[in-house]
Design an enzyme around this catalytic site. Sequence first.
Site, PDB file in Angstrom:
ATOM      1  CB  VAL C  77      -0.885  -0.004   1.270  1.00 57.39           C
ATOM      2  CG1 VAL C  77      -1.755   1.236   1.320  1.00 57.39           C
ATOM      3  CG2 VAL C  77      -1.730  -1.269   1.326  1.00 57.39           C
ATOM      4  CB  CYS C  78       1.143   4.156  -2.256  1.00 56.37           C
ATOM      5  SG  CYS C  78       1.907   5.786  -2.244  1.00 56.37           S
TER       6      CYS C  78
END
Lengths: 135, 99, 130
Positions: C77-78
Amino acid sequence: MSESKKFLYVNRKAPYGTVYALESLEVVLIGAAFEQDVQLLFVDDGVFQIVKGQDTKGIEMKNFSPTYSALGDYEVTKMYVSKESLEERGLTVDDLMPLTYEDEDDDWAEKDSIILVNKDEIAALMEEQDVVLSF
Amino acid sequence: MLHTVNKSPFEKNSLVSCLEHAADGSAILLIEDGVYGALNGSAVADKVKSVMGKSTIYALGPDLDARGIADKIMDGIKVVDYAGFVDLACENDKVQAWL
Amino acid sequence: MKFTIQVNEGPYQHQSSDTAYQFAKAALEKGHEIFRVFFYHDGVNNATRLTTPPQDDRNVVNRWSELAKEHNLDLVVCVAAAQRRGIADKDEAQRNGKDADNLADGFRISGLGQLIEGGIQSDRLVVFGD
């Protein structure tokens, strides 16, 4: 990671109405550190991202358009812009921000990063990539 | 290369832009709302047909089925399932998503 | 073949996470390798364990967690996109002075470099979005 790949970032969306343009630019900035062969393409509504004179005071959002002008310092020097997309929107290259870079192989001469391309040239440009990131 | 289109051509220009920018020999896969671009007799059908000789057009079967249009698509469009989508991604050297 | 998959939209609102999941499952069934699944833009919302869909609907978040567990997938997940949208693991929550975390099992939070690395290390990058 010695391997170098050709990366194309395809920008097809206008800024501010959605977050894609801003977050795509963030990928470009991070990606620049990986020393890959990076190119940007602005096509369809993506050409609105680099229109000059953007002023976001009234909408209280961050004006990220100056970042495009700084990309030359990150060795992102190839910004392809669709001729047809500009025309369809009643724009010319004069409506765009001047995007330039200093060419270290040519005594740091200032050069234009914007390259106008037509549909066939865009088709060929896409074909020569290793990785296409689309936003 | 493989192009994917996931937008209805009656809402966004993704399909038309894809058709205009895909090089000859491309594979174009319609997924999600993009499968409406496969409809026979639609306003964009002629545009889709015009690239058929040069590129191959595919549509994702589960998306056609979900939308009740599997028997309404034009001749010449190849229907694939998710495994076929994976195969197309392998056979073509890169993928561009027309979002 | 080695794939990196990018997911740009959250669950339920858009089909992109569903299509990405079906693609990933089909690729794994065919014996391909998934180097990484990278969640960007609203795609980070696929990683909240607080998701509570109705009983008769698919659980998009759990489905990713289970696929990751089964195949040892790297679900990333960024961090910048996650911070904007309130997705945090314990460390992130603590660092930013938040009173709760919500990252689901099997996901990890990391930087955008992970996406670029996915593009470099994989044979194919496939993007699902809106």
